[in-house]
Design a protein around this motif. Structure first.
Motif, PDB file in Angstrom:
ATOM      1  N   LEU A  48       0.882  -1.223   0.217  1.00  0.00           N
ATOM      2  CA  LEU A  48      -0.205  -0.221   0.210  1.00  0.00           C
ATOM      3  C   LEU A  48       0.395   1.017   0.306  1.00  0.00           C
ATOM      4  O   LEU A  48       1.676   1.464   0.902  1.00  0.00           O
ATOM      5  CB  LEU A  48      -0.947   0.053   1.603  1.00  0.00           C
ATOM      6  CG  LEU A  48      -1.781   1.665   1.529  1.00  0.00           C
ATOM      7  CD1 LEU A  48      -2.589   1.199   0.095  1.00  0.00           C
ATOM      8  CD2 LEU A  48      -2.632   1.075   3.081  1.00  0.00           C
ATOM      9  N   LEU A  49       0.462   1.858  -1.006  1.00  0.00           N
ATOM     10  CA  LEU A  49       1.540   3.382  -1.159  1.00  0.00           C
ATOM     11  C   LEU A  49       0.400   4.779  -0.828  1.00  0.00           C
ATOM     12  O   LEU A  49       1.372   5.533  -0.441  1.00  0.00           O
ATOM     13  CB  LEU A  49       1.443   3.640  -2.234  1.00  0.00           C
ATOM     14  CG  LEU A  49       2.445   2.819  -3.235  1.00  0.00           C
ATOM     15  CD1 LEU A  49       2.450   2.900  -4.844  1.00  0.00           C
ATOM     16  CD2 LEU A  49       4.047   2.100  -2.185  1.00  0.00           C
ATOM     17  N   GLY A  50      -0.949   4.586  -0.078  1.00  0.00           N
ATOM     18  CA  GLY A  50      -1.724   5.443  -0.102  1.00  0.00           C
ATOM     19  C   GLY A  50      -2.588   6.131  -0.745  1.00  0.00           C
ATOM     20  O   GLY A  50      -2.777   4.819  -1.676  1.00  0.00           O
ATOM     21  N   LEU A  51      -4.136   6.874  -0.840  1.00  0.00           N
ATOM     22  CA  LEU A  51      -4.812   6.844  -1.469  1.00  0.00           C
ATOM     23  C   LEU A  51      -4.822   8.148  -2.050  1.00  0.00           C
ATOM     24  O   LEU A  51      -4.077   8.883  -2.183  1.00  0.00           O
ATOM     25  CB  LEU A  51      -5.761   7.751  -0.282  1.00  0.00           C
ATOM     26  CG  LEU A  51      -6.232   6.572   1.189  1.00  0.00           C
ATOM     27  CD1 LEU A  51      -6.433   7.375   2.539  1.00  0.00           C
ATOM     28  CD2 LEU A  51      -6.845   4.916   0.527  1.00  0.00           C
ATOM     29  N   LEU A  65      -3.823  11.578  -2.625  1.00  0.00           N
ATOM     30  CA  LEU A  65      -4.726  12.645  -0.833  1.00  0.00           C
ATOM     31  C   LEU A  65      -4.405  11.511  -0.053  1.00  0.00           C
ATOM     32  O   LEU A  65      -4.396  13.105   1.311  1.00  0.00           O
ATOM     33  CB  LEU A  65      -6.733  11.581  -1.617  1.00  0.00           C
ATOM     34  CG  LEU A  65      -7.604  12.620  -2.617  1.00  0.00           C
ATOM     35  CD1 LEU A  65      -8.862  11.686  -2.271  1.00  0.00           C
ATOM     36  CD2 LEU A  65      -7.207  13.647  -2.118  1.00  0.00           C
ATOM     37  N   GLY A  66      -4.112  10.985   0.080  1.00  0.00           N
ATOM     38  CA  GLY A  66      -3.314  11.024   1.664  1.00  0.00           C
ATOM     39  C   GLY A  66      -2.092   9.591   2.102  1.00  0.00           C
ATOM     40  O   GLY A  66      -1.391   9.070   0.353  1.00  0.00           O
ATOM     41  N   TYR A  67      -1.771   9.176   3.006  1.00  0.00           N
ATOM     42  CA  TYR A  67      -1.463   8.592   2.899  1.00  0.00           C
ATOM     43  C   TYR A  67      -0.988   6.735   3.680  1.00  0.00           C
ATOM     44  O   TYR A  67      -2.198   6.863   4.055  1.00  0.00           O
ATOM     45  CB  TYR A  67       0.628   8.790   4.060  1.00  0.00           C
ATOM     46  CG  TYR A  67       0.993  10.136   3.307  1.00  0.00           C
ATOM     47  CD1 TYR A  67       2.619  10.129   2.191  1.00  0.00           C
ATOM     48  CD2 TYR A  67       1.339  11.670   3.590  1.00  0.00           C
ATOM     49  CE1 TYR A  67       3.399  11.426   1.828  1.00  0.00           C
ATOM     50  CE2 TYR A  67       1.348  12.639   2.835  1.00  0.00           C
ATOM     51  CZ  TYR A  67       2.949  12.550   1.902  1.00  0.00           C
ATOM     52  OH  TYR A  67       2.987  13.050   0.921  1.00  0.00           O
ATOM     53  N   ALA A  68       0.098   6.065   3.431  1.00  0.00           N
ATOM     54  CA  ALA A  68      -0.908   4.491   3.266  1.00  0.00           C
ATOM     55  C   ALA A  68      -1.141   5.010   5.006  1.00  0.00           C
ATOM     56  O   ALA A  68      -1.610   3.442   5.261  1.00  0.00           O
ATOM     57  CB  ALA A  68       1.022   4.026   3.750  1.00  0.00           C
ATOM     58  N   ASP A  69      -0.768   5.140   5.700  1.00  0.00           N
ATOM     59  CA  ASP A  69      -1.330   4.743   7.263  1.00  0.00           C
ATOM     60  C   ASP A  69      -2.633   6.043   7.406  1.00  0.00           C
ATOM     61  O   ASP A  69      -3.391   6.120   8.011  1.00  0.00           O
ATOM     62  CB  ASP A  69      -0.781   5.334   8.014  1.00  0.00           C
ATOM     63  CG  ASP A  69       0.222   7.038   7.873  1.00  0.00           C
ATOM     64  OD1 ASP A  69      -0.901   7.732   6.841  1.00  0.00           O
ATOM     65  OD2 ASP A  69       0.481   7.436   8.931  1.00  0.00           O
ATOM     66  N   GLU A  70      -3.514   6.482   5.996  1.00  0.00           N
ATOM     67  CA  GLU A  70      -4.721   7.083   6.332  1.00  0.00           C
ATOM     68  C   GLU A  70      -5.187   6.926   6.296  1.00  0.00           C
ATOM     69  O   GLU A  70      -5.537   5.358   5.134  1.00  0.00           O
ATOM     70  CB  GLU A  70      -4.398   8.552   5.294  1.00  0.00           C
ATOM     71  CG  GLU A  70      -3.626   9.613   6.343  1.00  0.00           C
ATOM     72  CD  GLU A  70      -3.756  10.835   5.613  1.00  0.00           C
ATOM     73  OE1 GLU A  70      -4.545  11.280   5.860  1.00  0.00           O
ATOM     74  OE2 GLU A  70      -2.932  11.673   4.672  1.00  0.00           O
TER      75      GLU A  70
END
Length: 379
Positions: A48-51, A65-70
């Motif tokens: 996973l790289l993000g959103l 839009l967002g990072y992997a932890d979002e």
């Protein structure tokens, strides 16, 4: 949630902070993402790289839009709140500033300017177009705004291939006219029909610097908009000001703003196209304020700078503002130097300007730094 798999090189760029990747970097998409629906980005191995927003019709098909932890839930309100908190820390008066600046606030394709209790929104992607109700709701919840106005009638949308729309109310009852207070000056701006989204907050650092240049100066402003530059020159001692704008209503508003800031008797504002004004001016000035929003190409920009130099007296100062696009990224200094060479004017750079703190951009991605400014002492 839809998964979008990217090439190894695209994944590497995203891990190093890239805000977007192109359509050809997409390896596959599991499912059909709806506009305004965040997708998960993954590399070839499924990490996973993000959103992101995905729009296969756009030149930049993937916008982070967002990072992997979002998480996708509450993402828009979360980023909106962070943008307002950032302005509270970095802007002198956060009631009057840009509160959301595209990729610089992790909200790609969204611009929001604040006029105290009123907000003006511009969307620059189809994904953000699809989120307008969610965006408006989040803005009101975070800021308590009385009104939210959509201004999707700007040239920037047309440049991106997006349809132009009439001004549209998203919340409340936006006024047509409102007041901006900045650096001790006050301006009336037209939120609903004025050019851009009302007032050029992005020139704040130039206006701040004018206090050092204006004392006793004769000033020419060939493209004055609502007077944001020349008003500060006048407030700091300019002897006389000659200003023009191509739109008659804007020229009238600039004249009113000058008079409201104590420039009566020192200011003359007329209707005129910047190039025509510069071609026709016979006199020379101590200070020339050369904003170039109407320069449609590098060639037109060079011509305006060349004529601006011609209107600047020996030892005078030419203040230049350029925009990317239409200017090539990284080409601003070279184009200014070309104009100086053509005019055979030896010039000295005494100051350089970029975007102010309410226009955050991404480090390492110069395409987000759309404004360049420079002050030249011309021999």
């Amino acid at each position: 949630m839809v998964n979008t798999y990217l090439s190894r090189e695209a994944a590497r760029r995203l891990k190093h902070g890239a805000p977007w990747v192109r359509r050809e970097d997409i390896l596959s998409i599991e499912g059909t993402p709806a506009l305004g629906e965040a997708v998960q980005l993954r590399d070839e191995q499924g990490q996973l790289l993000g959103l992101a927003d995905v729009d296969l019709e756009a030149s930049y098909a993937v916008r982070r839009l967002g990072y992997a932890d979002e998480t996708a839930e509450g993402l828009i309100p979360r980023h909106v709140r962070h943008a307002f908190e950032r302005r509270a820390l970095t802007v002198d008066d956060p009631r009057f500033c840009r509160v959301i600046n595209d990729d610089g606030d992790a909200l790609p394709g969204l611009i929001v300017d604040r006029y105290d209790r009123h907000l003006v929104v511009q969307t620059l992607t189809r994904a953000m177009d699809a989120r307008l109700q969610e965006i408006s709701r989040a803005l009101v919840e975070v800021s308590g705004a009385e009104s939210v106005l959509l201004r999707n009638d700007t040239p920037r949308r047309r440049q991106l291939g997006l349809p132009s729309q009439r001004p549209h109310v998203l919340h409340g009852t936006p006024p047509r006219w409102t007041r901006v207070l900045e650096l001790g000056a006050r301006f009336t701006v037209d939120l609903q029909y004025g050019s851009g989204v009302g007032y050029p907050y992005d020139q704040r650092e130039l206006r701040r610097f004018l206090a050092r240049l204006a004392q006793g100066a004769r000033v020419l402003d060939p493209s004055c908009h609502v007077g944001g530059l020349f008003v500060h020159a006048g407030r700091h001692g300019a002897r006389s000001i000659l200003a023009f704008d191509s739109d008659a209503d804007t020229a009238d508003l600039a004249r009113e703003n000058g008079e409201a800031n104590g420039l009566l008797g020192r200011l003359q504002v007329e209707r005129g196209d910047a190039l025509d004004v510069l071609h026709g001016v016979q006199d020379t000035f101590d200070l020339v304020l050369l904003d170039t929003p109407d320069a449609t190409s590098a060639e037109t920009f060079v011509e305006q700078v060349r004529l601006g130099l011609r209107a600047t007296r020996h030892g005078g100062v030419l203040l230049i503002v350029g925009y990317h696009p239409p200017l090539p990224m990284g080409g601003f200094d070279n184009l200014v130097a070309e104009a100086c060479e053509q005019e055979e004017r030896r010039s000295f750079r005494i100051a350089r300007f970029g975007l102010p703190p309410d226009h955050p951009t991404l480090v390492g991605f110069s395409a987000t730094d759309y404004l360049s400014g420079i002050a030249l002492e011309a021999s």
